[in-house]
Design an enzyme around this catalytic site. Structure first.
Site, PDB file in Angstrom:
ATOM      1  N   GLU A 183      10.755  61.969  70.466  1.00  0.00           N
ATOM      2  CA  GLU A 183      10.154  62.353  69.168  1.00  0.00           C
ATOM      3  C   GLU A 183       8.641  62.529  69.280  1.00  0.00           C
ATOM      4  O   GLU A 183       7.865  61.908  68.556  1.00  0.00           O
ATOM      5  CB  GLU A 183      10.502  61.295  68.117  1.00  0.00           C
ATOM      6  CG  GLU A 183      12.002  61.218  67.842  1.00  0.00           C
ATOM      7  CD  GLU A 183      12.365  60.290  66.685  1.00  0.00           C
ATOM      8  OE1 GLU A 183      11.608  59.351  66.407  1.00  0.00           O
ATOM      9  OE2 GLU A 183      13.419  60.518  66.064  1.00  0.00           O
ATOM     10  N   GLU A 374      20.243  62.253  68.681  1.00  0.00           N
ATOM     11  CA  GLU A 374      20.293  61.146  67.721  1.00  0.00           C
ATOM     12  C   GLU A 374      20.788  61.694  66.390  1.00  0.00           C
ATOM     13  O   GLU A 374      20.338  62.742  65.941  1.00  0.00           O
ATOM     14  CB  GLU A 374      18.905  60.527  67.458  1.00  0.00           C
ATOM     15  CG  GLU A 374      18.360  59.685  68.577  1.00  0.00           C
ATOM     16  CD  GLU A 374      17.013  59.055  68.232  1.00  0.00           C
ATOM     17  OE1 GLU A 374      16.765  58.750  67.051  1.00  0.00           O
ATOM     18  OE2 GLU A 374      16.202  58.896  69.158  1.00  0.00           O
TER      19      GLU A 374
HETATM   20  P1  P53 Z   1      15.173  53.376  62.527  1.00  0.00           P
HETATM   21  C1  P53 Z   1      11.523  57.872  61.679  1.00  0.00           C
HETATM   22  C2  P53 Z   1      12.207  59.008  61.259  1.00  0.00           C
HETATM   23  C3  P53 Z   1      13.194  59.566  62.034  1.00  0.00           C
HETATM   24  C4  P53 Z   1      13.496  58.997  63.253  1.00  0.00           C
HETATM   25  O1  P53 Z   1      15.209  54.876  63.086  1.00  0.00           O
HETATM   26  C5  P53 Z   1      12.820  57.882  63.692  1.00  0.00           C
HETATM   27  C6  P53 Z   1      11.830  57.321  62.921  1.00  0.00           C
HETATM   28  C7  P53 Z   1      11.094  56.119  63.369  1.00  0.00           C
HETATM   29  O2  P53 Z   1      11.570  55.003  62.713  1.00  0.00           O
HETATM   30  O3  P53 Z   1      13.030  57.317  64.899  1.00  0.00           O
HETATM   31  C8  P53 Z   1      14.180  57.532  65.670  1.00  0.00           C
HETATM   32  O4  P53 Z   1      15.474  52.514  63.690  1.00  0.00           O
HETATM   33  C9  P53 Z   1      13.909  56.882  67.005  1.00  0.00           C
HETATM   34  C10 P53 Z   1      14.736  55.679  67.281  1.00  0.00           C
HETATM   35  C11 P53 Z   1      15.050  54.978  65.968  1.00  0.00           C
HETATM   36  C12 P53 Z   1      15.909  55.908  65.131  1.00  0.00           C
HETATM   37  O5  P53 Z   1      15.247  57.125  64.908  1.00  0.00           O
HETATM   38  O6  P53 Z   1      13.803  53.203  62.007  1.00  0.00           O
HETATM   39  O7  P53 Z   1      13.951  57.766  68.098  1.00  0.00           O
HETATM   40  O8  P53 Z   1      14.060  54.864  68.206  1.00  0.00           O
HETATM   41  O9  P53 Z   1      15.657  53.753  66.113  1.00  0.00           O
HETATM   42  C13 P53 Z   1      16.317  55.334  63.797  1.00  0.00           C
HETATM   43  O10 P53 Z   1      16.229  53.307  61.483  1.00  0.00           O
END
Ligand code: P53
Length: 475
Positions: A183, A374
């Protein structure tokens, strides 16, 4: 039920993880501290991320969830066996940089850290699960912040390359798909997490963020060059957090706002994929007094070493209008509600069709293979009295998104694979919570680090295995 296979035979199906969010063992076998290891859980986390300066040392009064996480470091055999039971064909992991170079600037790598990933790859091979590897997933060694100021320092390019070279030489024969920075665009909203930047006292934050972005982009291009030289056939991808912005209305000014807001993210894909800075950035830099140090050699390296594929995370879409447009991504989150879609318990808009939209948009723009690395729903899970966990909300979320992925493939999008975020419950990157869960596998650990660590299959476990086995026919 579609009753026909929706995904091609060689489609990669699996899950995605990041070292710091599941490994634990934060100081085992010579590992150094990474930036995440000083990010506390609880209310201090957002304070820390906004003003990291006074949080760069471990404090006794704070709880740091990355230190133990879910202790995959000691449970990896059990956890990978469970991924094998779901018939994963791919698992995206990150190498935790400070396991390999504890302070970031050593001349030689930490052998014990390298051996840990040898074992993880051995275990994945047993179940014929292809590893997909992120080189840097929000876990820059803390030493590089304290000594060099994070990605604002050009020296980080060389430290990163030494690290990347170590990985390519050690694991190149086992890993085909690599990603340079998780990201990468999140540096605009989370400069500490994604750029190891401490901007408390920096007057022009935009200048600092884009200079650091430039060094990361050059590091990514140089790593791509090195990968292609050392490991013929291996592929490097960029990785974007992609949440498309819709215009709130058909008012032309709102359309321009959405166009510009999308460029905050697409800038990173554009440089990675086309090899040069898009002209729309000239005006943005001028209006924000940004002057970047870019050498002729940088321009040449970017031009000659574009990425092989585009990977991205997708969780949500956003909506904006001319009155709410903002310069940096973080300020733009949820200023305008979209009345047509619902939100998760954490306020993230749920928009499956937005994934089809994103796939089409990215494929048209770049004409390179895409990889969804993801996607998922963070939710609270309850254990019933009989021990079961009925996470139908998660099944519905993933089902609806996968149906749209299949639509995009019919639209002509070339897609390598799909890995859900956190196939086993992990620490949340944003909030530091354990109880924002994404997994098919429940882990008995709470927000404060209590629990037996027992692994338990949720209802979605069998569902996802059936999706994989049927190539989507059960959707
Ligand atoms: P969490 C923000 C918005 C979209 C994706 O996020 C993001 C974030 C940062 O929080 O991060 C990605 O755990 C990231 C992962 C993360 C996952 O999304 O905040 O690549 O490390 O865990 C989910 O719910």
């Amino acid at each position: 039920m579609s009753q026909e296979a929706l995904f091609p035979k060689n489609f990669l199906f699996g899950g995605a993880l990041a070292g710091n969010q599941y490994e634990g063992g934060f100081d085992k076998d010579g590992k150094g501290l990474s930036i995440v290891d000083v990010e506390p859980a609880g209310p201090e986390r957002s304070q820390m991320l906004a003003h990291p300066k006074n949080y760069l040392n471990i404090r006794d009064d704070l709880y740091y969830p990355s230190h133990k996480a879910i202790e995959f470091y000691d449970h990896y055999k059990e956890d990978i066996r469970l991924f094998g039971e779901m018939h994963f064909s791919a698992l995206r992991i990150s190498v935790n940089w400070a396991r390999i170079f504890p302070n970031g600037d050593e001349e030689t790598p930490n052998e014990a850290g390298l051996e840990f990933y040898d074992q993880v790859f051995d275990e994945l091979e047993k179940y014929q699960i292809e590893p997909v590897v992120t080189i840097s997933h929000y876990e820059t060694p803390l030493g590089l912040v304290k000594k060099y100021g994070g990605w604002n320092n050009r020296k980080l390019i060389d430290f990163y390359l030494r690290y990347a070279e170590t990985l390519f030489k050690r694991y190149g024969s086992r890993v085909k798909y690599w990603m340079s920075f998780n990201e990468i665009n999140c540096i605009t909203g989370s400069p500490f997490i994604a750029g190891a930047l401490v901007l408390d006292d920096v007057p022009n934050k935009i200048q600092a963020i884009y200079q650091a972005s430039h060094y990361e982009l050059v590091a990514s291009a140089k790593a791509t060059k090195l990968l292609h030289k050392l490991v013929p056939g291996a592929q490097m991808g960029c990785m974007l957090a992609f949440s498309p912005f819709y215009a709130k209305t058909c008012r032309p000014e709102d359309q321009i706002a959405a166009l510009q807001q999308n460029r905050v993210t697409l800038f990173y894909g554009d440089v990675h994929s086309r090899g040069y800075y898009p002209t729309y950035m000239n005006r943005f830099f001028k209006e924000n007094n940004v002057e970047l140090e870019i050498t002729d050699e940088d321009r040449k390296v970017l031009k000659e070493n574009t990425v092989d594929y585009i990977s991205f995370s997708y969780y949500m879409s956003h909506t904006t209008d001319a009155d709410h447009k903002s310069k940096l991504a973080s300020e733009a989150f949820e200023p305008v509600k979209n009345p047509y879609i619902e939100e998760s318990d954490w306020g993230w808009p749920i928009d499956p069709v937005g994934l089809r939209y994103s796939l089409n948009l990215l494929y048209e723009r770049y004409q390179k293979p895409l990889f969804i690395v993801e996607n998922g729903l963070g939710a609270r899970d309850d254990i019933e009295s009989d021990g079961s966990i009925n996470d139908d909300y998660r099944i519905n979320y993933l089902n609806d998104h996968l149906v749209q992925v299949a639509e995009a493939i019919k639209d002509g999008v070339d897609l390598i694979g799909y890995t859900t975020w956190g196939p086993i419950d992990v620490v949340s990157a944003g909030t530091g919570e354990m109880e924002k869960r994404y997994g098919f596998i429940y882990v008995d650990r709470d927000n404060k680090g209590n629990g037996t660590l027992e692994r338990r299959k949720k209802k979605s476990f069998d569902w996802y295995r059936d999706v994989i086995d049927s190539k989507g026919a059960v959707l």
